[in-house]
Design an enzyme around this catalytic site. Structure first.
Site, PDB file in Angstrom:
ATOM      1  CD  GLU A  94     -10.194   4.881  -3.004  1.00  0.00           C
ATOM      2  OE1 GLU A  94     -11.330   5.154  -3.756  1.00  0.00           O
ATOM      3  OE2 GLU A  94      -9.513   3.930  -2.735  1.00  0.00           O
ATOM      4  CB  CYS A 107      -4.525   6.460   5.873  1.00  0.00           C
ATOM      5  SG  CYS A 107      -3.975   5.042   5.080  1.00  0.00           S
ATOM      6  CB  CYS A 114       0.359  -1.376  -5.209  1.00  0.00           C
ATOM      7  SG  CYS A 114       1.918  -1.789  -3.994  1.00  0.00           S
ATOM      8  CB  CYS A 118      -0.100  -8.019  -0.538  1.00  0.00           C
ATOM      9  SG  CYS A 118       1.489  -7.195  -0.237  1.00  0.00           S
ATOM     10  CB  CYS A 121      -3.351  -5.572  -0.409  1.00  0.00           C
ATOM     11  SG  CYS A 121      -3.800  -4.018  -0.683  1.00  0.00           S
ATOM     12  CB  CYS A 339      -6.191  -1.911   6.326  1.00  0.00           C
ATOM     13  SG  CYS A 339      -5.523  -0.733   7.773  1.00  0.00           S
TER      14      CYS A 339
HETATM   15  N1  SAH Z   1       2.471  -0.953   1.001  1.00  0.00           N
HETATM   16  C1  SAH Z   1       2.566  -0.641   2.389  1.00  0.00           C
HETATM   17  C2  SAH Z   1       1.403   0.403   2.698  1.00  0.00           C
HETATM   18  C3  SAH Z   1       0.148   0.073   2.244  1.00  0.00           C
HETATM   19  S1  SAH Z   1      -0.872  -1.082   2.974  1.00  0.00           S
HETATM   20  C4  SAH Z   1       2.605  -1.780   3.067  1.00  0.00           C
HETATM   21  O1  SAH Z   1       2.359  -2.995   2.907  1.00  0.00           O
HETATM   22  O2  SAH Z   1       2.617  -1.385   4.579  1.00  0.00           O
HETATM   23  C5  SAH Z   1      -1.218  -0.440   4.394  1.00  0.00           C
HETATM   24  C6  SAH Z   1      -1.451  -1.696   5.284  1.00  0.00           C
HETATM   25  O3  SAH Z   1      -2.728  -2.150   5.133  1.00  0.00           O
HETATM   26  C7  SAH Z   1      -0.457  -2.799   5.597  1.00  0.00           C
HETATM   27  O4  SAH Z   1      -0.263  -3.094   6.664  1.00  0.00           O
HETATM   28  C8  SAH Z   1      -1.366  -3.752   4.965  1.00  0.00           C
HETATM   29  O5  SAH Z   1      -0.902  -5.175   5.060  1.00  0.00           O
HETATM   30  C9  SAH Z   1      -2.780  -3.563   5.408  1.00  0.00           C
HETATM   31  N2  SAH Z   1      -3.743  -4.602   4.446  1.00  0.00           N
HETATM   32  C10 SAH Z   1      -3.612  -4.848   3.146  1.00  0.00           C
HETATM   33  N3  SAH Z   1      -4.906  -5.340   2.641  1.00  0.00           N
HETATM   34  C11 SAH Z   1      -5.685  -5.422   3.836  1.00  0.00           C
HETATM   35  C12 SAH Z   1      -6.881  -6.024   4.047  1.00  0.00           C
HETATM   36  N4  SAH Z   1      -7.542  -6.550   3.236  1.00  0.00           N
HETATM   37  N5  SAH Z   1      -7.400  -5.834   5.249  1.00  0.00           N
HETATM   38  C13 SAH Z   1      -6.702  -5.287   6.127  1.00  0.00           C
HETATM   39  N6  SAH Z   1      -5.592  -5.060   6.013  1.00  0.00           N
HETATM   40  C14 SAH Z   1      -4.999  -4.841   5.106  1.00  0.00           C
END
Ligand code: SAH
Length: 346
Positions: A94, A107, A114, A118, A121, A339
């Site tokens: 996406e 974006c 991935c 995390c 996420c 995000c």
């Molecule tokens: N792997 C990279 C890029 C993808 S995540 C990274 O970690 O930076 C993009 C952003 O979304 C990151 O800052 C991540 O911490 C954030 N993110 C992930 N899950 C989220 C959520 N449920 N709510 C808000 N931001 C989130």
């Protein structure tokens, strides 16, 4: 049967020129095709109308163009657009277009799924299937640039690698894509308008610094306390904050480019004064600013956005210490485009 022809966009310009010479044609034909493939983003050989019919047929016989297909475009009530992008092997990623008054930001995804874990996420629930190729990253950007012109009457202005995947785990392809995006033979965008966001892979941050890249770096920090970070981002046990910090100091020394820390404040996890103080201390190691981002719940209720008072504590603590902080609201939540929500739900 799947085609075994080579994807023509895996070839460099030199290789394309050599290919034409090997066919008894002129090398400049390679330049022409290269321009069609990148600057004009042609989806088919048929579309390369400045070439003769025979040449187009010859290319067709030898190569494929594995262009992405936007399968589904969803529009949020706030103007955000999410594309479900189908790849040549039928996997889906996406990408998101985020409009503001003065900008259009793309974006984009760097991997299918991935490899990191995390806990907050949605993408981490999909296992990493494969890395995206440079052209698949480039195509996402072109698709959003086209949508920006169509719906907002202006060009794409910024790119963030904050879609699916960890860009530094697919470093070579991300770099090649950015080369094309910034090249005059591609989209000609300034690297200063591109941000690569990483969960924090120290070795690769050092590599980026050594490569003297010109784009910006964002780090998804979320906690500056070692064991807290490990509890929400388990890979932190291996890529520790101590290592990360050293790599960021190195990055700044080499590039003189200020780092952005992405940070979510969660109830019961990091909503304390002590946690805010730790962040201030972390920010002191290299010039940086903080984006406090809103949490987008992903389903199980384990994580909850902290109360506004806790977020205010962060803002006050950072500002008192002279660190720039912005509180960022989420966009596109109604279509799961915000995000951390990218998980191929459709
Ligand atoms: N792997 C990279 C890029 C993808 S995540 C990274 O970690 O930076 C993009 C952003 O979304 C990151 O800052 C991540 O911490 C954030 N993110 C992930 N899950 C989220 C959520 N449920 N709510 C808000 N931001 C989130």
């Amino acid at each position: 049967m799947k085609s075994v022809k080579k994807d023509i966009r895996a070839l460099t310009k030199e290789q394309l020129r050599d290919f034409f010479v090997s066919q008894g044609d002129k090398s400049f034909r390679g330049n022409q095709v290269y321009e069609w493939l990148w600057q004009k983003s042609a989806h088919s050989f048929e579309a390369m109308t400045s070439l003769s019919k025979e040449t187009r047929k010859m290319l067709e016989d030898n190569f494929v163009i594995n262009h992405i297909k936007v399968d589904l475009m969803q529009r949020s009530s706030d103007g955000t657009i999410k594309n479900a992008v189908r790849l040549h092997d039928d996997l889906v990623v996406e990408s998101v277009l985020i409009p503001t008054k003065s900008r259009t930001t793309a974006c984009v995804s760097s991997q299918v799924g991935c490899s990191l874990d995390c806990k907050f996420c949605a993408t981490s629930r999909l296992k990493r299937m494969r890395n995206l190729n440079p052209d698949e990253i480039y195509d996402q950007v072109v698709a959003i640039d086209n949508e920006s012109r169509l719906y907002f009457g202006r060009r794409l202005s910024n790119i963030v690698f904050m879609g699916m995947g960890e860009p530094l785990m697919n470093y070579n392809n991300v770099l090649k894509a950015i080369d094309k995006i910034t090249s005059e033979e591609g989209l000609g965008m300034s690297p200063k308008r591109i941000t690569v966001s990483t969960s924090g892979v120290p070795k690769m941050i050092r590599k980026m610094a050594d490569d003297e890249v010109k784009f910006k770096l964002a780090v998804s920090l979320h906690s500056a306390i070692e064991d807290v970070r490990t509890s929400i981002m388990p890979f932190n046990a291996k890529f520790t904050l101590t290592d990360l910090r050293a790599s960021l100091v190195y990055w700044y020394e080499k590039t003189k480019s200020r780092i952005t820390y992405e940070y979510i404040v969660w109830k019961g996890i990091n909503d304390t004064q002590e946690a805010a103080n730790a962040l201030v201390e972390f920010c002191r190691f290299a010039p940086s600013k903080v984006n406090l981002i809103e949490y987008n719940p992903i389903d199980d209720g384990e994580f909850k956005q902290a109360q506004d008072t806790a977020i205010q504590t962060y803002v006050n603590t950072l500002e008192r210490n002279g660190i720039t902080v912005t509180v960022r609201r989420s966009r596109g939540k109604d279509i799961d485009a915000a995000c951390g929500q990218l998980a191929n739900k459709q």
